[in-house]
Design an enzyme around this catalytic site. Structure first.
Site, short mmCIF file in Angstrom:
data_model
loop_
_atom_site.label_atom_id
_atom_site.label_comp_id
_atom_site.label_asym_id
_atom_site.label_seq_id
_atom_site.Cartn_x
_atom_site.Cartn_y
_atom_site.Cartn_z
N TYR A 156 0.86 -1.18 0.00
CA TYR A 156 0.00 0.00 0.00
C TYR A 156 0.90 1.23 0.00
CZ TYR A 156 -3.47 3.44 1.59
OH TYR A 156 -4.28 4.54 1.71
N ASP A 179 9.33 2.73 -0.17
CA ASP A 179 8.28 3.43 0.58
C ASP A 179 8.44 3.03 2.04
OD1 ASP A 179 6.10 4.53 1.75
OD2 ASP A 179 4.61 3.57 0.46
N LYS A 234 4.50 8.75 9.02
CA LYS A 234 4.23 8.13 10.32
C LYS A 234 5.24 8.55 11.42
CE LYS A 234 1.11 4.83 8.39
NZ LYS A 234 1.13 4.17 7.10
C1 LIG Z 1 0.44 4.64 5.76
C2 LIG Z 1 1.19 4.40 4.51
C3 LIG Z 1 1.07 5.26 3.40
C4 LIG Z 1 0.07 6.36 3.34
O1 LIG Z 1 0.31 7.36 4.28
P1 LIG Z 1 -0.90 8.35 4.66
O2 LIG Z 1 -0.25 9.31 5.59
O3 LIG Z 1 -1.96 7.49 5.28
O4 LIG Z 1 -1.36 8.98 3.40
C5 LIG Z 1 1.91 5.04 2.32
N1 LIG Z 1 2.80 4.03 2.30
C6 LIG Z 1 2.91 3.17 3.33
C7 LIG Z 1 3.93 2.09 3.27
C8 LIG Z 1 2.11 3.32 4.47
O5 LIG Z 1 2.21 2.44 5.47
#
Ligand SMILES: *Cc1c(COP(=O)(O)O)cnc(C)c1O
Length: 430
Positions: free
Chosen positions: A147, A240, A268
């Site tokens: 994701y 990512d 995060k």
């Molecule tokens: C949470 C997440 C996102 C998206 O981040 P948001 O702040 O919710 O838009 C993208 N990539 C990864 C790997 C994530 O865990």
């Protein structure tokens, strides 16, 4: 909560359902992956949260990863208080942006230059724009179950909430755009090689450890293999690290696995519970971003002082020693769970990387999203609800990772294991 028909949580959720689609502001919060009624939270402190009915839970979701110091840590509260007295937003450069960026670059030397944004979605969306601009190619490759936020290009067989809801592609995403996103199974280098040899791919984007299809670690040869293949075919490699960043190792995935990506996205943890994300990489690459270069990307609240202050307080506290201590707690919990499952003869596997962990109700290790989907869904649903009733909050979906914080003490782990053992006993007895 069980038995009560008209709790404060229920009343609030019924008001929320009038106002928000599904009563929530992000889909997985609606408990669609496990059924039943979501609770409404009132406050958090350390390893615990309390709902509006006064029930207490040991929290292993931690706002989906950001709260590596736990809820409402003193250092973050002090930093916020101090910062907000001087103004909450300027849209003008501040010292705080420079300091947070230096803390990140110090831990991730391959990120020489970066740009702050406000969500992980913005970070990944901007990173692929950069990759497309520098390679002058349009196609990107992602992995099943990874994701990368909700930007159009990534809602193609995405994991996380999308998989939970059984919507592999979202309506509203133009076919023309979706057709520029190739997907391959995680840990399948042959599929990547095939895709890269058949298409002019701008970038391969990957969660170095999947946390959005449950917790799935890379095979030892997978990330080095992606590096070799992207180099050979002229594509950029994007890690990512919105979730793995400052969780899988003090310096993130590069430190843990040794593979150096071209671009990195973060989020995060770097915001310590406030909205911050970032994308960055080599100086020459990042200098294509406006106003140094022609690739446009902007944000009114980007580099917000409160968010920067929370990030600085969090990363400053997160020393290598503290990282190791949280990782050790994570291992204790994971080992305890594996023992508990064995004791109650429940098919189960669990794994961890640093302060990120996860489990599946399946005996064989999970290497891909299709493996993850063969885990026992009903066991998960029952385990989740039993844990919640016993005072342990796990992510309400089998396709999410779990987390640990510095606030989780030895006693918290022992108590959580005792409660989760009872939840496991109920599964084994069924
Ligand atoms: C949470 C997440 C996102 C998206 O981040 P948001 O702040 O919710 O838009 C993208 N990539 C990864 C790997 C994530 O865990």
């Amino acid at each position: 909560m069980t038995g009560a028909t008209d709790t404060a949580s229920r009343q609030l959720m019924s008001r929320a359902r009038e106002l928000f689609p599904g009563g929530v502001n992000s889909p997985v919060r609606a408990f669609g992956g496990v059924g039943g009624e979501p609770f409404v939270v009132e406050r958090g402190e350390g390893s615990r949260i309390w709902d509006v009915d006064g029930n207490e839970y040991i929290d292993f979701v931690l706002s989906w990863g950001p709260l590596i110091l736990g809820h409402a840590p003193r250092v973050v509260l002090d930093a916020l208080e101090d910062t907000m007295r001087r103004g909450t937003s300027f849209g003008i450069p501040t010292e705080l942006e420079v300091r947070l960026a230096e803390l990140i670059v110090d831990r991730m030397p391959h990120v020489e230059m970066l740009r702050f944004v406000s969500s992980g979605t913005e970070a990944t969306m901007s990173a692929i724009r950069v990759a497309r601009a520098v390679t002058k190619r349009d196609v990107i490759l992602k992995f099943d179950g990874c994701y990368h936020g909700h930007a159009d290009s990534f809602l193609v067989r995405a994991g996380s909430g999308v998989a939970t809801l059984g919507l592999p592609n979202s309506p509203g995403v133009p076919e023309a755009l979706a057709s520029l996103t190739l997907t391959a199974p995680f840990n399948d280098l042959a599929a990547v090689e095939r895709a890269l040899s058949q298409h002019d791919v701008a970038a391969v984007i990957v969660e170095p450890v999947i946390g959005n299809a449950g917790f799935i670690p890379p095979d030892p040869e997978f990330l080095p293999g992606l590096r070799t293949l992207t180099d050979r075919f002229g594509a950029l490699l994007i890690f990512d690290e919105v979730m793995t960043g400052f969780r899988v190792a003090y310096g993130g995935a590069r430190e843990r696995f040794g593979t150096v990506p071209d671009l990195t996205t973060l989020g995060k943890v770097i915001g310590g519970g406030l909205p911050v994300a970032a994308y960055g990489g080599r100086r020459e690459t990042m200098e294509c971003v406006a106003p140094s270069g022609p690739v446009y990307q902007a944000g009114t609240l980007s580099g917000n002082p409160l968010a920067m202050a929370a990030g600085i307080a969090t990363l400053t506290s997160l020393t290598p020693d503290l990282h190791d201590r949280i990782s050790a707690q994570t291992l204790r919990l994971v080992r305890g769970l594996v023992e508990s499952a064995a004791r109650h003869r429940v098919p189960f596997s669990a794994n961890a990387a640093g302060s990120m962990w996860g489990f599946f109700f399946r005996a064989e290790p999970v290497r891909s999203f299709s493996d993850a989907k063969t885990a026992h869904a009903e066991h998960f649903r029952r385990f989740f609800h039993a844990a919640l009733e016993l005072g342990v909050y796990l992510a309400p979906s089998p396709f999410e990772a779990a987390f640990m914080s510095a606030a989780h003490s030895n006693d918290d782990i022992a108590l959580a294991l005792e409660r989760l053992d009872e939840a496991m006993r109920r599964i084994g007895a069924s």
